[in-house]
Design a protein around this motif. Structure first.
Motif, short mmCIF file in Angstrom:
data_model
loop_
_atom_site.label_atom_id
_atom_site.label_comp_id
_atom_site.label_asym_id
_atom_site.label_seq_id
_atom_site.Cartn_x
_atom_site.Cartn_y
_atom_site.Cartn_z
N LYS A 131 24.34 -44.04 -29.40
CA LYS A 131 23.55 -44.82 -30.36
C LYS A 131 22.49 -43.93 -31.02
N PHE A 132 21.83 -43.12 -30.19
CA PHE A 132 20.78 -42.22 -30.68
C PHE A 132 21.35 -41.23 -31.69
N CYS A 133 22.44 -40.58 -31.32
CA CYS A 133 23.05 -39.57 -32.20
C CYS A 133 23.57 -40.21 -33.48
N ASP A 134 24.26 -41.34 -33.36
CA ASP A 134 24.79 -42.02 -34.54
C ASP A 134 23.67 -42.37 -35.53
N TYR A 135 22.56 -42.87 -34.98
CA TYR A 135 21.44 -43.28 -35.82
C TYR A 135 20.90 -42.09 -36.63
N LEU A 136 20.65 -40.98 -35.94
CA LEU A 136 20.09 -39.81 -36.64
C LEU A 136 21.09 -39.16 -37.60
N LEU A 137 22.36 -39.19 -37.24
CA LEU A 137 23.38 -38.63 -38.13
C LEU A 137 23.53 -39.50 -39.38
N ARG A 138 23.45 -40.83 -39.20
CA ARG A 138 23.50 -41.75 -40.35
C ARG A 138 22.31 -41.52 -41.28
N ARG A 139 21.19 -41.17 -40.69
CA ARG A 139 19.99 -40.88 -41.47
C ARG A 139 20.12 -39.55 -42.23
N GLY A 140 21.13 -38.77 -41.90
CA GLY A 140 21.38 -37.54 -42.65
C GLY A 140 20.81 -36.28 -42.05
N PHE A 141 20.54 -36.30 -40.75
CA PHE A 141 20.05 -35.08 -40.11
C PHE A 141 21.23 -34.26 -39.60
N GLU A 142 21.05 -32.95 -39.55
CA GLU A 142 22.11 -32.03 -39.17
C GLU A 142 22.50 -32.24 -37.71
N SER A 143 23.80 -32.16 -37.42
CA SER A 143 24.30 -32.46 -36.08
C SER A 143 23.73 -31.50 -35.02
N ASP A 144 23.55 -30.22 -35.35
CA ASP A 144 23.00 -29.31 -34.34
C ASP A 144 21.59 -29.71 -33.94
N LEU A 145 20.78 -30.13 -34.91
CA LEU A 145 19.42 -30.61 -34.62
C LEU A 145 19.48 -31.83 -33.70
N VAL A 146 20.35 -32.77 -34.03
CA VAL A 146 20.47 -34.02 -33.28
C VAL A 146 20.92 -33.74 -31.84
N TYR A 147 21.94 -32.91 -31.67
CA TYR A 147 22.47 -32.67 -30.32
C TYR A 147 21.50 -31.86 -29.46
N GLU A 148 20.76 -30.94 -30.08
CA GLU A 148 19.73 -30.20 -29.33
C GLU A 148 18.66 -31.17 -28.84
N LYS A 149 18.26 -32.08 -29.72
CA LYS A 149 17.19 -33.03 -29.40
C LYS A 149 17.63 -33.98 -28.29
N VAL A 150 18.86 -34.45 -28.33
CA VAL A 150 19.32 -35.40 -27.31
C VAL A 150 19.36 -34.71 -25.94
N LYS A 151 19.74 -33.45 -25.91
CA LYS A 151 19.75 -32.69 -24.64
C LYS A 151 18.33 -32.58 -24.10
N GLU A 152 17.41 -32.24 -24.99
CA GLU A 152 16.00 -32.09 -24.61
C GLU A 152 15.44 -33.41 -24.06
N LEU A 153 15.72 -34.51 -24.76
CA LEU A 153 15.20 -35.82 -24.33
C LEU A 153 15.81 -36.26 -22.99
N GLU A 154 17.09 -35.99 -22.80
CA GLU A 154 17.75 -36.36 -21.54
C GLU A 154 17.17 -35.55 -20.38
N LYS A 155 16.91 -34.28 -20.65
CA LYS A 155 16.36 -33.39 -19.61
C LYS A 155 14.96 -33.88 -19.22
N ASN A 156 14.15 -34.23 -20.22
CA ASN A 156 12.78 -34.69 -19.95
C ASN A 156 12.77 -36.03 -19.23
N GLN A 157 13.78 -36.84 -19.48
CA GLN A 157 13.86 -38.17 -18.87
C GLN A 157 14.23 -38.07 -17.39
N GLY A 158 15.19 -37.20 -17.13
CA GLY A 158 15.72 -37.12 -15.77
C GLY A 158 14.99 -36.14 -14.95
#
Length: 158
Positions: A131-158
């Protein structure tokens, strides 16, 4: 409302239309078509609008890019695609993209990403990630930015 306008009346109407908000040639042509102008009259009016600086595609593209990024938090990909859909030239799209500084772009991305990650209540981690990745990709952000960010957020969460 009357259905037919003289070219001068239509010109006046479109001067107000363009003065109110930046317009692209496509929007102006559609408006002229709705006013039932002939192709020759439409061409004449468009030339007059350009000469009077009411219609300026470069100015439109820059204003569009700034506005959509600042107000709607759109990424570069979505802005470029929307400009292409409006038949804006590649040169004007390139100029428009320079309106958004890299600092401003990344700041908008970070804020949007943090906010959207925190509002997602999905408990299934894979679904949340999608859901997170789809939302940011729909908004037009570059996939590498989005996937780096999701990794970072998951790491910080866990």
């Amino acid at each position: 409302m009357k259905n037919t306008f003289t070219p001068n009346e239509a010109l006046q109407k479109l001067e107000h239309f363009c003065a109110y908000q930046e317009r692209c040639h496509q929007e102006v042509a559609a408006k002229l078509y709705s006013l039932k102008m002939t192709p020759d009259e439409a061409d004449f009016i468009i030339v007059k609008l350009i000469e009077g600086n009411f219609l300026n595609e470069t100015r439109f593209a820059c204003s569009f890019a700034r506005g959509k990024h600042r107000m709607k938090s759109w990424g570069r990909i979505r802005i470029k695609n929307e400009l292409k859909a409006r038949q804006i030239s590649a040169a004007n799209i390139t100029l428009a993209m320079k309106e958004i500084t890299i600092e401003e772009y990344l700041s908008t991305f970070e804020n949007l990403a943090e906010r959207s990650w925190n509002i997602l209540t999905e408990t299934n981690q894979l679904k949340k990630r999608k859901k997170f990745c789809d939302y940011l990709l729909r908004r037009g952000f570059e996939s590498d930015l989005v996937y780096e960010k999701v990794k970072e957020l998951e790491k910080n969460q866990g």
